[in-house]
Design a protein around this motif. Structure first.
Motif, PDB file in Angstrom:
ATOM      1  N   ALA A 250       0.947  -1.177  -0.037  1.00 61.46           N
ATOM      2  CA  ALA A 250       0.045  -0.031  -0.029  1.00 61.46           C
ATOM      3  C   ALA A 250       0.868   1.164   0.078  1.00 61.46           C
TER       4      ALA A 250
ATOM      5  N   ASP B  18       9.129   3.548   7.742  1.00 60.46           N
ATOM      6  CA  ASP B  18       8.619   2.462   8.154  1.00 60.46           C
ATOM      7  C   ASP B  18       9.267   1.760   9.466  1.00 60.46           C
ATOM      8  N   ALA B  19       8.202   1.014  10.528  1.00 62.24           N
ATOM      9  CA  ALA B  19       8.996   0.852  11.932  1.00 62.24           C
ATOM     10  C   ALA B  19      10.144  -0.482  11.391  1.00 62.24           C
TER      11      ALA B  19
ATOM     12  N   ALA C  18       2.947  -7.962   5.848  1.00 60.28           N
ATOM     13  CA  ALA C  18       1.942  -8.830   5.061  1.00 60.28           C
ATOM     14  C   ALA C  18       2.968  -8.984   3.646  1.00 60.28           C
ATOM     15  N   SER C  19       3.467  -7.972   3.374  1.00 60.38           N
ATOM     16  CA  SER C  19       3.885  -7.719   2.169  1.00 60.38           C
ATOM     17  C   SER C  19       5.194  -8.468   2.104  1.00 60.38           C
TER      18      SER C  19
ATOM     19  N   LEU D 252      -1.019 -14.526  -5.137  1.00 58.54           N
ATOM     20  CA  LEU D 252      -1.904 -14.626  -6.443  1.00 58.54           C
ATOM     21  C   LEU D 252      -2.690 -13.459  -6.850  1.00 58.54           C
TER      22      LEU D 252
ATOM     23  N   VAL E  68       6.156   5.344  14.059  1.00 60.89           N
ATOM     24  CA  VAL E  68       5.526   6.299  14.043  1.00 60.89           C
ATOM     25  C   VAL E  68       4.284   6.247  15.300  1.00 60.89           C
TER      26      VAL E  68
ATOM     27  N   GLY F 137      -6.612  -6.343   2.880  1.00 61.48           N
ATOM     28  CA  GLY F 137      -7.354  -7.724   3.153  1.00 61.48           C
ATOM     29  C   GLY F 137      -6.418  -8.509   2.478  1.00 61.48           C
ATOM     30  N   SER F 138      -7.047  -9.761   1.922  1.00 54.79           N
ATOM     31  CA  SER F 138      -6.293 -10.741   1.201  1.00 54.79           C
ATOM     32  C   SER F 138      -6.125 -10.464  -0.161  1.00 54.79           C
TER      33      SER F 138
ATOM     34  N   LEU G 115      -2.105  -7.644  -3.753  1.00 59.69           N
ATOM     35  CA  LEU G 115      -1.686  -7.376  -5.023  1.00 59.69           C
ATOM     36  C   LEU G 115      -2.569  -6.865  -6.031  1.00 59.69           C
TER      37      LEU G 115
HETATM   38  C1  LIG Z   1      -1.092 -15.680   4.561  1.00 57.11           C
HETATM   39  C2  LIG Z   1      -1.285 -14.575   3.580  1.00 57.11           C
HETATM   40  C3  LIG Z   1      -1.393 -14.700   2.346  1.00 57.11           C
HETATM   41  C4  LIG Z   1      -1.764 -13.939   1.456  1.00 57.11           C
HETATM   42  N1  LIG Z   1      -2.188 -14.082   0.155  1.00 57.11           N
HETATM   43  C5  LIG Z   1      -2.346 -13.263  -0.646  1.00 57.11           C
HETATM   44  C6  LIG Z   1      -2.264 -13.435  -2.046  1.00 57.11           C
HETATM   45  O1  LIG Z   1      -2.260 -14.433  -2.665  1.00 57.11           O
HETATM   46  N2  LIG Z   1      -2.561 -12.253  -2.931  1.00 57.11           N
HETATM   47  C7  LIG Z   1      -2.864 -11.313  -2.408  1.00 57.11           C
HETATM   48  O2  LIG Z   1      -2.996 -10.264  -3.162  1.00 57.11           O
HETATM   49  N3  LIG Z   1      -2.521 -10.775  -1.214  1.00 57.11           N
HETATM   50  C8  LIG Z   1      -2.303 -11.622  -0.276  1.00 57.11           C
HETATM   51  N4  LIG Z   1      -2.358 -11.499   1.102  1.00 57.11           N
HETATM   52  C9  LIG Z   1      -2.544 -10.152   1.551  1.00 57.11           C
HETATM   53  C10 LIG Z   1      -1.291  -9.194   1.195  1.00 57.11           C
HETATM   54  O3  LIG Z   1      -0.289  -9.568   1.889  1.00 57.11           O
HETATM   55  C11 LIG Z   1      -1.799  -8.074   2.109  1.00 57.11           C
HETATM   56  O4  LIG Z   1      -2.749  -7.552   1.298  1.00 57.11           O
HETATM   57  C12 LIG Z   1      -0.689  -6.979   1.573  1.00 57.11           C
HETATM   58  O5  LIG Z   1       0.643  -7.293   1.922  1.00 57.11           O
HETATM   59  C13 LIG Z   1      -1.015  -5.606   2.527  1.00 57.11           C
HETATM   60  O6  LIG Z   1       0.012  -4.400   2.186  1.00 57.11           O
HETATM   61  P1  LIG Z   1       0.013  -3.340   3.204  1.00 57.11           P
HETATM   62  O7  LIG Z   1       1.083  -2.530   2.673  1.00 57.11           O
HETATM   63  O8  LIG Z   1      -1.200  -2.773   3.486  1.00 57.11           O
HETATM   64  O9  LIG Z   1       0.545  -3.689   4.528  1.00 57.11           O
HETATM   65  P2  LIG Z   1       2.160  -4.445   4.920  1.00 57.11           P
HETATM   66  O10 LIG Z   1       2.714  -5.121   3.892  1.00 57.11           O
HETATM   67  O11 LIG Z   1       1.864  -5.351   6.301  1.00 57.11           O
HETATM   68  O12 LIG Z   1       2.639  -3.273   5.568  1.00 57.11           O
HETATM   69  C14 LIG Z   1       2.326  -2.142   6.652  1.00 57.11           C
HETATM   70  C15 LIG Z   1       3.975  -1.651   7.065  1.00 57.11           C
HETATM   71  O13 LIG Z   1       3.581  -0.624   7.843  1.00 57.11           O
HETATM   72  C16 LIG Z   1       4.588  -0.562   8.736  1.00 57.11           C
HETATM   73  N5  LIG Z   1       4.112  -0.107  10.045  1.00 57.11           N
HETATM   74  C17 LIG Z   1       3.083  -0.463  10.885  1.00 57.11           C
HETATM   75  N6  LIG Z   1       2.695   0.473  11.848  1.00 57.11           N
HETATM   76  C18 LIG Z   1       3.687   1.386  11.815  1.00 57.11           C
HETATM   77  C19 LIG Z   1       3.990   2.600  12.428  1.00 57.11           C
HETATM   78  N7  LIG Z   1       3.408   2.719  13.481  1.00 57.11           N
HETATM   79  N8  LIG Z   1       5.074   3.327  12.092  1.00 57.11           N
HETATM   80  C20 LIG Z   1       5.879   2.976  10.810  1.00 57.11           C
HETATM   81  N9  LIG Z   1       5.440   1.841  10.264  1.00 57.11           N
HETATM   82  C21 LIG Z   1       4.480   1.132  10.533  1.00 57.11           C
HETATM   83  C22 LIG Z   1       4.781  -2.176   9.049  1.00 57.11           C
HETATM   84  O14 LIG Z   1       6.433  -2.172   9.557  1.00 57.11           O
HETATM   85  C23 LIG Z   1       4.737  -2.695   7.667  1.00 57.11           C
HETATM   86  O15 LIG Z   1       5.793  -2.704   6.719  1.00 57.11           O
HETATM   87  C24 LIG Z   1      -1.713 -12.664   1.813  1.00 57.11           C
HETATM   88  C25 LIG Z   1      -1.559 -12.261   3.337  1.00 57.11           C
HETATM   89  C26 LIG Z   1      -1.247 -13.449   4.127  1.00 57.11           C
HETATM   90  C27 LIG Z   1      -1.005 -12.941   5.685  1.00 57.11           C
END
Ligand SMILES: Cc1cc2nc3c(=O)[nH]c(=O)nc-3n(C[C@H](O)[C@H](O)[C@H](O)COP(=O)(O)OP(=O)(O)OC[C@H]3O[C@@H](n4cnc5c(N)ncnc54)[C@H](O)[C@@H]3O)c2cc1C
Length: 373
Positions: free
Chosen positions: A19, A38-39, A47-48, A54, A169, A332-333, A336
Motif C-alpha cells: 500500500a 517504516d517501523a 504482510a507484504s 496470487l 510512528v 485484506g487478502s 496485489l
Molecule cells: C498468509 C497470507 C497470504 C496472502 N496471500 C495473498 C495473495 O495470494 N494475494 C494477495 O493479493 N494478497 C495476499 N495476502 C495479503 C497481502 O499480503 C496484503 O494485502 C498486503 O501485503 C498488505 O499490504 P500493506 O502495505 O497494506 O501492509 P503491510 O505489508 O503489512 O505493510 C504495513 C507496513 O507498515 C509498517 N508499520 C505499521 N505500523 C507502523 C508505524 N506505527 N510506524 C511505521 N511503520 C509502521 C509495517 O512495518 C509494515 O511494513 C496474503 C496475506 C497473508 C497473511
C-alpha cells in the motif's frame, strides 16, 4: 493550512508495504518528493513479506462489486508488473485456472459467457491440473503469481522517493503547514504538507480509532517441487490456491494457502495451519494434493505466516481523513489486486484528476463509507 498542492510537493508515507510503496510511486510520478517511514528496517516486512501471492480477478454469477473492482485492480497492477518485474522470477503472468469447488454455500455459479477476462478451462488445462473433464473450471488469462517484495522494491526505486526504516510512528500532529509525526520517544521524525497512512493495522492507532480495522492471521505452506511429481505450469485457485514454478535457490517451489485466523496477530508457524492448508488443497486439486501429502507428512513443508489488515466489509479503505491526511489500507487478502488501484485513486482524488474507475466503484473504496467508530 497551506495547500498540500503548493509549489513544494513534499509527502510523508507511513508504511513501506504494497500500500505505501504503491502510494509513494503514484505520488512520485505526479511530481511529489516522498519520504517513506517504516517501523521495520527493510521495505516489505509486514504482510507484504509473503513469499509469493496470487493476483486474479474475482468471478461472481451476478458480477458483483468485488468482481468489478477486482478487474480494475488487476488491470492497474498488471501495467506496473509488466514494466517493473522480471517474468518467471518476480512474477509469472501465466493465467490461472479457477476450480469452482463446492463450498458450504453450494457450487458457485459458473459464468455463461467468455470474454477477455475469463472462459471455460480447456481440456488440456483441466488435465494439467489433474481435474476431471467435467470439473467446473474457469480459465483467467489475466492472472499471475507475484512476489510482493519485488514489486514493493521496484515501486520504491524512484529518484523522488527516499526510504527511512527503523522508525515507528506513534503520534501525528496537525500544524498550520501540514503534519508532524513523532516516534514513541516523542521525537519528531518528519513533517510535510501531505501525510499518507499506509501502515496496515498501524493506521488504526495513528487515526485514533477512527478506522474500523480487523487483524486476520494467515499461513502459507510451501515446498520444493519434485521432478517425479510434476505440477502444472500455472496456479490454481478456488477454495485457497496452489502456486507453482516459483524459482528458489534450490529449484522451483510450490506454495499453497492460506489459513484464516480472525483477530489473531501472532506470526508463529503452526502445524495446525499446515494441516488446514493440506485439507483445503485436497478439495481444490485432490490428485495434486496426494502428490504433495507425503511432503506434509515428512515435515518437508515450510511455512510463512503474516497478518492481514481488513475492513469490516473486506474492501480497501482510501480517502482523506483530515485536511492533508490521507489513508490507503485494509487490503485484506488482495493487496496485489488492490494496492496499485488504491494508489491511483488516492492521487487522482488529491489532484482532482479523472478517477481511474467509475464513480460508484470509487465510492465503494472510499473510507467515507465507514462511519466513524
Ligand atoms: C498468509 C497470507 C497470504 C496472502 N496471500 C495473498 C495473495 O495470494 N494475494 C494477495 O493479493 N494478497 C495476499 N495476502 C495479503 C497481502 O499480503 C496484503 O494485502 C498486503 O501485503 C498488505 O499490504 P500493506 O502495505 O497494506 O501492509 P503491510 O505489508 O503489512 O505493510 C504495513 C507496513 O507498515 C509498517 N508499520 C505499521 N505500523 C507502523 C508505524 N506505527 N510506524 C511505521 N511503520 C509502521 C509495517 O512495518 C509494515 O511494513 C496474503 C496475506 C497473508 C497473511
Amino acid at each position: 493550512m497551506a495547500s498540500a498542492l503548493g509549489s513544494h510537493r513534499r509527502a510523508l508515507v507511513i508504511g513501506g508495504g504494497l500500500a505505501g510503496a504503491s502510494a509513494a510511486a503514484a505520488l512520485a510520478a505526479r511530481g511529489w518528493q516522498v519520504q517513506v517511514l517504516d517501523a521495520a528496517d527493510q521495505p516489505a516486512s509486514g504482510a507484504s513479506a509473503l513469499p509469493a501471492g496470487l493476483m486474479a480477478p474475482h468471478l461472481s454469477g451476478d458480477d458483483n462489486l468485488l468482481s468489478q473492482l477486482s478487474r480494475h485492480g488487476v488491470h492497474a497492477t498488471w501495467q506496473h508488473a509488466q514494466s517493473l518485474l522480471r517474468a518467471g522470477i518476480d512474477w509469472n503472468p501465466s493465467g490461472t485456472l479457477e476450480h469452482r469447488v463446492k463450498s458450504r454455500r453450494g457450487t458457485p455459479p459458473v459464468a455463461d459467457r467468455a470474454d477477455d477476462w475469463h472462459r471455460d478451462a480447456s481440456p488440456a488445462q483441466r488435465t494439467a491440473a489433474a481435474l476431471a473433464d467435467d470439473a467446473p473450471a474457469i480459465w483467467h488469462p489475466r492472472a499471475a503469481w507475484i512476489r510482493p517484495a519485488a514489486l514493493v522494491r521496484a515501486w520504491l526505486n524512484h529518484p523522488a522517493i527516499t526510504w527511512r526504516g527503523g522508525v515507528r510512528v506513534a503520534r501525528l500532529h496537525r500544524t498550520d503547514s501540514g503534519w508532524q509525526v513523532f516516534d514513541e520517544h516523542g521525537h519528531e521524525v518528519g513533517q510535510a504538507p501531505l501525510l499518507v497512512l499506509a501502515a496496515a493495522l498501524g493506521c488504526g492507532l495513528l487515526a485514533d480509532g477512527r478506522l474500523a480495522l480487523q487483524a486476520v492471521r494467515g499461513q502459507v505452506s510451501w515446498g520444493l517441487q519434485s521432478a517425479h511429481h510434476p505440477l502444472p505450469e500455472f496456479p490454481i485457485n478456488g477454495n485457497g490456491h496452489l502456486l507453482t514454478q516459483i524459482p528458489t535457490d534450490q529449484g522451483p517451489a510450490w506454495l499453497s494457502g492460506s489459513s484464516y485466523g480472525r483477530g489473531d496477530t501472532a506470526t508463529d508457524e503452526r502445524a495446525q495451519d499446515h494441516a488446514d492448508n493440506l485439507a483445503r488443497l485436497r478439495t481444490l486439486v485432490p490428485a495434486l494434493a496426494e502428490r504433495l501429502a507425503p511432503d506434509f507428512a515428512a515435515g518437508r513443508v515450510r511455512g510463512w505466516s503474516g497478518v492481514r489488515c481488513a475492513s469490516t466489509d473486506r474492501r480497501p479503505l482510501v480517502g482523506e481523513l483530515a485536511p492533508g491526511l490521507w489513508v490507503t489500507t485494509a487490503m485484506g487478502s488482495r493487496g496485489l489486486t488492490f494496492a496499485a488501484l488504491c494508489a491511483q485513486l488516492l492521487v487522482a482524488r488529491l489532484h482532482g484528476d479523472p478517477l481511474p474507475l467509475p464513480q460508484p466503484l470509487a465510492a465503494a473504496l472510499d473510507l467515507a463509507r465507514q462511519r466513524p467508530v
